[in-house]
Design an enzyme around this catalytic site. Sequence first.
Site, mmCIF file in Angstrom:
data_model
loop_
_atom_site.group_PDB
_atom_site.id
_atom_site.type_symbol
_atom_site.label_atom_id
_atom_site.label_comp_id
_atom_site.label_asym_id
_atom_site.label_seq_id
_atom_site.Cartn_x
_atom_site.Cartn_y
_atom_site.Cartn_z
ATOM 1 N N ASP A 84 35.436 47.646 28.149
ATOM 2 C CA ASP A 84 35.106 48.076 29.520
ATOM 3 C C ASP A 84 36.157 49.060 30.053
ATOM 4 O OD1 ASP A 84 33.458 47.681 32.003
ATOM 5 O OD2 ASP A 84 35.430 47.043 32.745
ATOM 6 N N LYS B 252 35.987 53.184 30.990
ATOM 7 C CA LYS B 252 36.395 53.710 32.296
ATOM 8 C C LYS B 252 37.377 54.866 32.142
ATOM 9 C CE LYS B 252 35.511 49.471 34.833
ATOM 10 N NZ LYS B 252 36.040 48.148 35.138
HETATM 11 N N1 LIG Z 1 33.876 43.876 34.679
HETATM 12 C C1 LIG Z 1 34.472 44.930 35.386
HETATM 13 C C2 LIG Z 1 33.738 45.174 36.664
HETATM 14 C C3 LIG Z 1 33.906 46.541 37.138
HETATM 15 O O1 LIG Z 1 33.578 47.531 36.496
HETATM 16 C C4 LIG Z 1 35.910 44.587 35.701
HETATM 17 O O2 LIG Z 1 36.268 43.460 35.473
HETATM 18 O O3 LIG Z 1 36.636 45.455 36.138
#
Ligand SMILES: N[C@@H](CC=O)C(=O)O
Length: 818
Positions: free
Chosen positions: A679, A683
């Site tokens: 994740d 980003k």
């Molecule tokens: N799962 C993500 C949610 C936001 O994008 C995080 O924990 O930051």
Amino acid sequence: MKVLKFGGTSVGSVDSIKAVIGIIENNLAKEERIAVVFSAMGGVTNRLIEIGKMAASGNKEYVSFLQVVEERHFAVVRALIPVKHQSSTFAAVRGLFNELGDILKGVSWIRELSDRTLDLIMSFGERLSTLVISEILMGKGVNSEFCDARHIIHTSDQFGMAEVDFAVTDHQILEHFAKSTALQCVTGFIASTTDGVTTTLGRGGSDYTASILAAALEAECIEIWTDVDGMMTADPRKVANAFTIPSISYAEAMELSHFGAKVIYPPSLQPAFAKNITLKVLNTFNVDFEGTYVQKTANGKDYAITGISSIDEIALVNIQGSGMIGVAGISGRVFTALSFHDISVILISQASSEHSICFSVDPKNAARAIEVLENEFSSEIELGHIDSVGVEKNLSIIAIVGEGMKQSSGVSGKLFSVLGKNGINVVATAQGSSELNISVVISKGDLSKALNAIHGVFFQSETRSLNLFLVGVGLIGGTLLEQIKNQTQYLREEKLLNLNLAGLTNTKKMLLDADGIKPEEWKARIDEEGVKTSLPAFVQRMIELNLPNSVFVDCTSDKDIVQYYHMLLDASISVVTPNKVANSGSYAEYLSLQRTALKRGVKFLYETNVGAGLPIINTMQGLMASGDKFLKIEAILSGTLSYLFNSFGQGVRFADVVREAKEKGFTEPDPREDLSGADVARKILILAREVGVPLEPEDITIAKILPENCLAAKTVDDFFDEMEKSDAYFAELAESAASEGKKLRYIASLDHGRAHVELKAVDANHPFYNLSGSDNIVSFTTERYKDRPLVIKGPGAGAEVTASGVFADIMSISSYLG
Ligand SMILES: N[C@@H](CC=O)C(=O)O
Ligand SMILES: NC(=O)C1=CN([C@@H]2O[C@H](COP(=O)(O)OP(=O)(O)OC[C@H]3O[C@@H](n4cnc5c(N)ncnc54)[C@H](OP(=O)(O)O)[C@@H]3O)[C@@H](O)[C@H]2O)C=CC1
Ligand code: NA
């Protein structure tokens, strides 16, 4: 003196005639001198034409059709005339039907229906309605008289659309009205030649009768009683927000009605306009409503335009060729040839290059128009001076109308901008130098969308609508709906904005309703009315609905949904999403989405892709647009990991904190995305792209947080089991950092075009040391923020903050659309 005119629907039934009688009695009670003009009962004129044609074709069924018309009139007599007076009225009505029956018998014998005979047949419509209503009034003790307009209005013998001889007519009207003080009930639409042959006055004929009378009698006012609340800002069947225009000038009324507003037909009101007589358009079925005043000059205006009108279907003919440039007389020949063949031209446009002329006609005349022009210019075509005469069909015209355009600049800019923002292509355009009307030719499929969008932008004090189509009603989508529900009233009242939820779907069911799904009812409605989900069908239906100001909101984590973004943006539908998949696939895909949105003039917004509702992407885009250069980005971009490293250790188990993070809504639907570092990698990839670094997903180096056994877990449940087993590993991680007075931080950075994510233990001097909860922090070092970086910090995960970020993106689209 006032002339009242009641149209077909106003005299179309027993109940409506009762209302008409009430209106007349009210006026008489005020001791006003009035004259009343009636149309035929609603539908009767068309029926009489049909009956005449049946008779002329030898179809004997016309007799039974005629009986139905007779029965309609008898029913009114039975219902509204006292029994003791009924017989004389029945006899008079029957007498007229006998006469009509004889005429039709003649038509069926000679099998011919001339315009002259048709006028005579049609005249029975007004003669019957007016006779019956004058008898009703007499039955109620009103001193009234039936006035057959054929005795006072004299015309040429141009049957179907006779020309009035005003010198004779005006004199006869004055003479007739001087003879009697009784209320005159005058037949609309019909007249006669000086030899007494029946004629009719053409379209808007009964309005014309009222206007002729009012002008001759120098009346103060004409009241046109109809079945709508006056003239509207747009056709209410196409624009739900249309409203009554309180005051309009004669010229505006002319322009609006030319383009299909059926309420009045102003050319027929010309005699009254010439004498500056005020016209009121009123509703028989809503007597207390003010309606529309039509006057030489309209009263104060609230808007730059007065109304919008349209023609549903036209064909656009184009003639072009280099031989037309600078040659005088070409357009003269085009339009003379068309008029010679009785082809009426609705709109003309010629660019100053003189290379082409285009004009629109009724589609039924398109083929003939081409033929006429090809004949007219056959030698030029042969010589190649004119290349082609072409036609484009399935088009509509929209016209915005208003005297206010003369004083305010930017009206056309606003018109073309709202069309552009809704992806509506303008095929041709025309504005007269009177600046009363700007017309655009667009695809027929875009008509309803264009009318609604234009109406919304010009009549700003009315509530504007944004049509939302939401895919995914889980944690974020559900919270967004809750927030929309709570803000509905505020947005309506303070921002004049209606967020119309026009579609919803989860993986099981979907529901589309252009009229809107109330956020508080979505669960019940999707359960009861929803059909099996099919994303292709959902998207296709959305595109077909072609609603103005549409926004697609993707609140899923679906990986395949991206394919639809292209389709939607290409159809000029904006997309808002917290889903990071689209922007973290290949760079080519990212770029292509950005470009499609730009090309189509719509928005693709994804602020919540990074740091949830924190204004990270907007800030970066602002800096980039203003010419700043990014030198370095350092950030903590996972709410989940932030929460974990702020909470576990000292007896608190890692797996339990992950569970807590999930319960608090910080994690991805699948928490392995967070804990694997995937994740955060997505980003930082997105941030890199925002500053123009074209990285691919595999370019990001990711430090692992989890031991192999956790990473290998096949399901989320297995994953939690494996974490439980690895508790010692995590405890050791926390303790070794704590023993040095440090904290664990999962830091993403972009430096000299390279992006990586690492797990670091930072001491109290590090700017990322003091974070709590699910905090994210981003530090931008740019040319302008070189000595002290620009820092954005705050909760970077969770349902409320993410949904409100999505909400903010939706709001910024509403501002963009104006
Ligand atoms: N799962 C993500 C949610 C936001 O994008 C995080 O924990 O930051
Ligand atoms: N939690 C956070 O703090 C943040 C989350 N996000 C992002 O928000 C998005 C949504 O997360 P979240 O709400 O937690 O996810 P949920 O799993 O709670 O909800 C997802 C919803 O999407 C529906 N859905 C999934 N696939 C499809 C499909 N193909 N067609 C129709 N509906 C579908 C699901 O339907 P069903 O109910 O039938 O399963 C569900 O309603 C994710 O992309 C996430 O990355 C972004 C920033 C922060
Ligand atoms: Na954000």
